[in-house]
Each structure stands twice: as C-alpha cells, then as structure tokens.
Write a protein that holds these residues in place. Structure first.
Motif, short mmCIF file in Angstrom:
data_model
loop_
_atom_site.label_atom_id
_atom_site.label_comp_id
_atom_site.label_asym_id
_atom_site.label_seq_id
_atom_site.Cartn_x
_atom_site.Cartn_y
_atom_site.Cartn_z
N ARG A 184 3.38 -2.78 16.49
CA ARG A 184 2.74 -2.07 17.35
C ARG A 184 2.94 -0.48 16.97
N ALA A 185 3.53 -0.25 16.04
CA ALA A 185 3.50 1.20 15.18
C ALA A 185 2.11 1.13 14.82
N MET A 186 1.69 0.01 13.94
CA MET A 186 0.37 0.03 13.15
C MET A 186 -0.89 0.36 14.40
N VAL A 187 -0.50 -0.32 15.38
CA VAL A 187 -2.01 -0.31 16.35
C VAL A 187 -1.90 1.42 16.72
N ARG A 188 -1.01 2.05 16.86
CA ARG A 188 -0.90 3.44 17.26
C ARG A 188 -1.50 4.29 16.06
N ILE A 189 -0.98 3.88 14.98
CA ILE A 189 -1.20 4.71 13.50
C ILE A 189 -2.77 4.58 13.32
N CYS A 190 -3.21 3.05 13.38
CA CYS A 190 -4.44 2.77 12.91
C CYS A 190 -5.63 3.62 13.77
N ALA B 188 -5.66 3.31 2.97
CA ALA B 188 -4.58 3.41 3.67
C ALA B 188 -4.77 2.15 4.89
N ILE B 189 -6.29 2.30 5.54
CA ILE B 189 -6.66 1.59 6.52
C ILE B 189 -6.82 0.15 6.26
N MET B 190 -7.34 0.03 5.10
CA MET B 190 -7.60 -1.21 4.31
C MET B 190 -6.22 -2.13 4.62
N ASN B 191 -5.33 -1.56 4.44
CA ASN B 191 -3.80 -2.29 4.41
C ASN B 191 -3.38 -2.30 5.84
N GLN B 192 -3.69 -1.25 6.52
CA GLN B 192 -2.75 -1.05 7.78
C GLN B 192 -3.65 -1.87 8.95
N VAL B 193 -4.69 -2.11 8.76
CA VAL B 193 -5.49 -2.65 9.82
C VAL B 193 -5.16 -4.10 10.06
N MET C 280 0.92 -1.17 -0.04
CA MET C 280 -0.08 0.03 0.03
C MET C 280 0.84 1.23 0.22
N TYR C 281 1.24 1.54 1.39
CA TYR C 281 2.17 2.67 1.22
C TYR C 281 3.72 2.12 0.68
N ALA C 282 3.54 0.96 0.91
CA ALA C 282 4.76 0.12 0.30
C ALA C 282 4.31 -0.89 -1.04
N GLN C 283 3.94 -0.20 -2.16
CA GLN C 283 3.27 -0.84 -3.04
C GLN C 283 4.40 -1.64 -3.97
N LEU C 284 5.52 -1.26 -3.99
CA LEU C 284 6.47 -2.18 -4.78
C LEU C 284 7.38 -3.13 -4.18
N VAL C 285 7.12 -3.38 -3.13
CA VAL C 285 8.15 -4.25 -2.23
C VAL C 285 8.20 -5.75 -2.62
N LYS C 286 9.12 -5.96 -3.43
CA LYS C 286 9.31 -7.38 -4.03
C LYS C 286 10.02 -8.17 -3.21
N THR C 287 9.61 -9.46 -3.18
CA THR C 287 10.49 -10.42 -2.26
C THR C 287 10.56 -11.65 -3.39
N SER C 288 11.48 -12.54 -3.13
CA SER C 288 11.20 -13.89 -3.91
C SER C 288 10.29 -14.68 -3.61
N LEU D 194 -7.31 -6.74 -1.29
CA LEU D 194 -7.64 -5.28 -0.81
C LEU D 194 -8.37 -4.16 -1.37
N ARG D 195 -8.04 -4.11 -2.70
CA ARG D 195 -8.76 -3.54 -3.79
C ARG D 195 -10.22 -3.54 -3.71
N GLN D 196 -10.45 -4.85 -3.84
CA GLN D 196 -11.97 -5.21 -3.91
C GLN D 196 -12.71 -4.75 -2.75
N LYS D 197 -12.05 -4.91 -1.63
CA LYS D 197 -12.64 -4.41 -0.33
C LYS D 197 -12.93 -2.92 -0.31
N PHE D 198 -11.65 -2.41 -0.66
CA PHE D 198 -12.03 -0.84 -0.87
C PHE D 198 -13.01 -0.55 -1.78
N VAL D 199 -13.04 -0.87 -3.03
CA VAL D 199 -14.20 -0.62 -3.64
C VAL D 199 -15.65 -0.84 -3.24
#
Lengths: 248, 91, 328
Positions: free
Chosen positions: C163-169, C146-151, C1-9, C238-243
């Motif tokens: 823990r940062a997410m709890v505070r932010i949400c 953002a909330i869709m992703n962060q919750v 979301m706020y990290a849209q393009l974090v790719k891992t293997s 997440l996108r579907q949920k948002f729509v």
C-alpha cells in the motif's frame, strides 16, 4: 498599477520570497520527518505568494516574477530585515516565522479588503495560508517555550535576538501613507495593536519575555539590507547570472 | 535521548461525504500535534476534509485468523513493538 | 533497488517447511496479502524490516543530493517543483518507516541503525550533484530506475508495504516526468547547458545501473525473497528493462550514453550494454563513495541538532496532559 502600488507589491513579494528561501534551506535537515514536511509546506506557500506579488509588481514594466527575483541586486530588494536573518537553530527559525506570521495575518487580512482588486485577490488567497502558518508557529513557540529547560532557553534567546527586527514591520513611510489614504493598504502602524495583543498572549503562554527595548533595526524597505542578504542572493541567482542567455 | 513521539493512525474523509478512510500513520506528541501533522503530511492542507487521528496503541483489533486463539487485551494492538530489536540489525 | 543488498537464504523446499510455513507459503502463492498481526516466519519479518528500512533510509538520504540545489534553482517554478519533490521524498520515507513499524520495530530504532551504519541506503545517493543538470538526471535516471522496481512491489505480499508503494508510485512517475522535462530543456539549450546535460548522463549512467544491485541470476540469495513475493523480478531483468527504456530517450534528447558496447541486439530484442564497475559499487556500499560521510554526517547532524526540539514538544505535551488530568 501605479508606481506606488508596484513598489508596495514588491515589498510583499520580497518578504515572501526571501523568507521562503530561508525555509527552503531546512528541507532535508529538519528535526523530525513530520516537521520537515510541514515547514516545506510553509516554504511552498510563501513561494507561491511571492510569485503572485512579483508578477503584479512587474506587470507594468513587462518584467516577470523571475526577472525580479533573479536579476535584481540586493539594493533593489524591498523585504524587511527580519526575513533575511539567517536560520540559526530551529528555534530561531520558528521564532522568526512566528514574529512574521503574526504580522502577516494582520496585514493580509486588511489587504484582502483593499480597494485595489489585484491586491485584494492575492491577499485573500494568501490569508488562508497565513492563518494556518500562524496557528502552527504560535503552537510551536508555546510548546517549546514551555517545554524543557533547554527548549525554553533556546526560544528565549531567539526572541531576544530577533525582537529588534520585528519593529520594522510597523514603521510607516510616505509610500505607506499615500496608499493607506487611497484605501489600498493598511497603514503600517495600524497593525501594531493587534500584533502586540496576539504575540503578548502567545509569549505569556510560552513563558517567554519579550525584551523591554523598543529599538528596531530598519532599512530593508529602502534597500539598505544586512550582510545576510548578499550571500543569499549570490546563491539564489547564481545560474541566472552565470548563464544569462539560457532558459531553464 | 528521550522517548519517541508516539505513533498515530490517520483517517480522512474526502469531499464526497464518504466514510473516513485510513490513509496512514505518523508520529506526534499529542492529539493536536497529530492533527496538524496529518494536515501537512496527508492532505497538503486541502480544504473541506475531515481528519480523525487515534493513538495506534488505543486501537483494538480483532484476531486476524479465525482459528487463532482468543487474544489477550494487551495483544490487541495492531502495531506491537516488542522482541525484534536485536534481530533486525544487519542489512 | 533502494534495498540493493538485502540477502535472504535459499528458498525452503516444501518438505523442509513446518505445517505453518507451508500454509503461509500457500497463502502467498494464492496472491493473498500478509497483514501485520498475522503469523509470519521470523525470517520473512526480518527480511522485510531490512528491505523496507533500507528503502525508507534511501528516501530521506535521497533528499540531500537534490536538496543541494534547492537554493540555486534557476526559476521560481523550478524551485517550487524541486522543493515539492524533495518534500515528497520525506513523505515517502515517512510512509515506509510506518510500514516497517508494523513489523515490530520503531522508527527511532531504524534511524539509530542508519546512523550507526548497521543499516544501509541506496548507493546512488553517495554520488554528488554538481550541476543543475544533475537534478534532471536524478529525476530521469534515478527515479526512472526506482519506478522499475517499485511498480511491481505494489503487488508484493506484505500489505502495508504494497500500500505504501501504491501511494509512492503515483508521485514518483510525476517526478520522473519533471526530471525528464528539466534535462530536455538543458539538452536543447545553450552549448553550456547541453554540455552539462551530457556530463550529468556520463556521471549518473553507471551509478543508475548499479541501483538494481549485482547480478542475481545464478544467486540463491534472492530466491527466498522471490518465493515470498517481496522481490518480484531479478536485478538483471529490471536493469535490462531500464536500459531498454532509457536508451531511446537519450537518443531523442541528442545525448550519448557513455558505453561503447551499447548496441541493439535483434535476437533478444533488447540492448547489449556494459556492466557497471562492481568494484566501485562494493566500495560505495562499504562507505567509500564520494559522499558517504557527508550524507550520513548531515543526517546525524539534523537528528542530533533536533533532539531538543523533539524533547521540548514531548515535554510540553506531558505537562499539558498532567494539567488536564489534575483538572479532571
């Protein structure tokens, strides 16, 4: 509320409103994240104070704080010239803040003992906030004055530039004299000694030298402002002016 | 560019007489600055709160796993800042 | 979301893992939190630094489009709300940088990587805020997305991030309600206000859908992140949920979602909708969005202009320490 008291509340409200507005221009652009948050706290405190003073000022005529903030032209604003000075670099912003805070805390402390209960109540609340503001801005002025060669030079330049705008805070006028006689407000001149003492100590610690000149720009309380206020209001009042029928 | 402001850990006791609780971290040049920043960042200056700050590098922590080797004092910091610098780059 | 393009293997199969990696994965599968000093695979640590770093950068760059309207907010109340909100974003950035710092990187290093373009921030903040209604749209749509992703990230495997997410949400849901309140006032206001609200929705709808990142349904890239529980749902979920959440709100406001294909699909009990223009998305991520240069330029300027301030405070503190030690 008498005319005199409304007018005086307007001065206090406009000081807080315009200074808060200037500080809000930094939001998102301050030199460190912690500082961005801290400075915005000051802006929010002042905005809250502005709302209270302006409500008090407008109550008799049935004008809201928003009416006063958004529907007056520059000539009707009653703030001191100091608070409308442009932000400049961060050193200018902090120096302007300190010069103001050091006055504000004395003014509010006296106003919290006002014979007018409305004044006393707002001032008591604002005084707690201002006590923190002046603690913060004084410590920053000391640290930066004493910091590096560059930070010292910037703070001295800021003090030189802003010094001529501090004196207006202590100029008495007829309104001030009448309200002081009623025990509603402190006489403007009566705050000078305490301010001189506290700023003198801070500047000494900061290794900064206030200019020797006692010259003071004035006119803000009579509605004669600097060129800086017009553009600020043009921005602040834009939506209310462009869409006068809308509610937001 | 000069060095970064050091990291501090912030602990706050709320109004109800509970223990100080770790609430987060921040950067500041010294203890007084850290306390002030903590008021601004973590309490929004509510009254009646007690704040502790401690340099993150001064906090000594136990070894996280029981079966892990005993750690050297230097390894005791919660927030080590070594090694990864070049690897963390590409998004 | 706020990290849209974090790719891992792709996710490692158990037989490819070392003993230590298997034990690590087992802890995550049991729902245990991983804490800073504990052993973790290098790739887990690196991926988290990128993800949390991008998230933190997004918060502070995200101050700028909304900050653009602070000085023009139309009432004292709205101004206070917006000022406090943009301040909260600075706070969120601060919490997240601190979370990233537990992984062995400093905030200044992360900021340097943002400024050099080595690290990204969310594409959404490269779009301009042109009217006051945009401030409502940012709260309603952008914070909503953002909330869709962060919750779900409150339950992610890395303790400091969770823990940062709890505070932010907590703060974010408040922001979203305020944004919705702002735009509903506009949507029910004068014809000009209503037009501004519709225009804001038109411009922010697809960029908001892009916030979830490209479809990863078939992708191996997010599989590892999901196995590690630092990504909880797929981008498409997440996108579907948002729509599904947002379309009824738009209807309720009397606003039209700018999508001809938007229709309720009774079979899947969800909306069908058009994909955003992914070419545009990649262009924005590459640096060719409407505001990329302005946004990054503003951050770099703030940082460089502030160097003397940061150095000045540090120098004074060093002198004070020196004086204290000399006195002792």
């Amino acid at each position: 509320m008498t005319d005199d008291r409304c007018e005086y509340a307007l001065r206090l409200g406009d000081n807080a409103l315009i200074l808060s507005h200037r500080l809000s221009e930094w939001c998102g652009h301050a030199p460190a994240l912690e500082e961005d948050i801290a400075l915005t706290n000051v802006a929010l405190d002042l905005l809250g104070q502005a709302q209270l003073w302006l409500e008090l000022a407008g109550a008799r005529e049935g004008r809201s704080a928003d009416d006063l903030a958004y529907r007056r032209d520059a000539g009707a604003f009653r703030n001191a010239l100091l608070v409308e000075r442009p932000n400049g670099d961060y050193g200018h912003t902090l120096m302007r803040q300190y010069l103001f805070d050091a006055w504000h805390i004395e003014a509010l402390s006296a106003l919290s003992r006002s014979r007018d209960a409305g004044f006393a109540e707002i001032a008591a609340k604002a005084e707690k906030e201002a006590a923190y503001h002046v603690e913060r801005s004084a410590e920053l002025v000391v640290a930066l004055g004493d910091g590096t060669h560059e930070s010292h030079a910037r703070m001295q330049a800021a003090l030189d530039a802003l010094w001529p705008y501090a004196g207006e805070l202590f100029l008495g006028d007829a309104l001030d004299a009448r309200l002081a006689a009623e025990g509603v407000v402190p006489a403007a001149t009566s705050l000078r000694a305490a301010w001189d003492a506290s700023t003198g100590a801070v500047f000494a610690q900061a290794t900064l030298t206030p200019p020797a000149s006692a010259f003071a720009h004035k006119g803000g309380r009579a509605g004669r402002h600097s060129e800086a206020l017009g553009p600020l209001l043009a921005q602040m009042q834009f939506l209310q002016r462009a869409y006068p029928d809308a509610t937001w | 560019m000069s060095s970064e402001w050091p990291l501090w850990e912030v602990f706050i006791r709320g109004q109800h007489g509970l223990n100080h609780r770790h609430v987060g971290s921040l950067h500041a040049v010294d203890a007084e600055h850290a306390l002030r920043n903590a008021r601004d960042v973590y309490t929004r200056r509510h009254e009646g709160l007690s704040i502790w700050v401690a340099r993150a590098s001064d906090i000594v922590a136990s070894s996280p796993t029981d079966d892990g080797p005993r750690f050297a004092p230097d390894d005791a910091r919660i927030y080590p800042h070594p090694t990864l610098r070049d690897e963390a780059g590409t998004p | 979301m706020y990290a849209q393009l974090v790719k891992t293997s792709r996710a490692k199969a158990p037989e490819e893992m070392s003993e230590q990696e298997r034990a690590f994965q087992a802890r995550i599968d049991r729902g245990e939190k991983i804490e800073p000093k504990e052993w973790m695979p290098e790739e887990y640590r690196r991926t988290l630094i990128r993800q949390i770093g991008q998230h933190a950068h997004s918060e502070i760059v995200g101050q700028l489009p909304e900050g653009n309207w602070i000085t023009r907010a139309p009432t004292l109340q709205r101004k206070a709300i917006l000022l406090a909100k943009v301040q909260d974003e600075a706070g969120h950035g601060l919490y997240l940088y601190c979370a990233a710092e537990t992984l062995g990187i400093s905030r200044d290093e992360l900021i340097a990587m943002l400024h050099s373009g080595k690290m990204k921030y969310s594409s959404i903040f490269n779009y301009p805020t042109l009217t006051w209604a945009d401030i409502g749209a940012v709260g309603w749509l952008v914070d909503g997305a953002a909330i869709m992703n962060q919750v779900p990230l409150q339950r992610c495997s890395y303790g400091p991030y969770a823990r940062a997410m709890v505070r932010i949400c907590k703060e974010e849901s408040f922001h979203q309600r305020q944004g919705y309140d702002l735009i509903s006032k506009m949507a029910r206001g004068t014809p000009e206000q209503k037009a501004m609200a519709q225009d804001a929705l038109n411009r922010f709808w697809y960029p908001s859908l892009m916030m979830f990142g490209p479809s990863d349904k078939e992708s191996v890239h997010s599989a590892q992140s999901m196995a590690w529980r630092i990504k909880i749902n797929t981008n498409d979920e997440l996108r579907q949920k948002f729509v599904d959440q947002t379309v009824p709100q738009a209807h309720y406001l009397g606003l039209t979602v700018p999508d001809d294909k938007l229709a309720w699909n009774e079979d899947k009990r969800a909306y069908d909708f058009s994909e955003p223009d992914w070419e545009e998305f990649y262009a924005v991520v590459r640096g060719d969005g409407p505001c990329n240069r302005d946004r990054l330029g503003a951050r770099v300027k703030a940082w460089e202009d502030g160097a003397w301030f940061r150095d000045g405070l540090a120098a004074h503190a060093a002198k004070t320490r020196g004086a204290k030690m000399a006195a002792e």
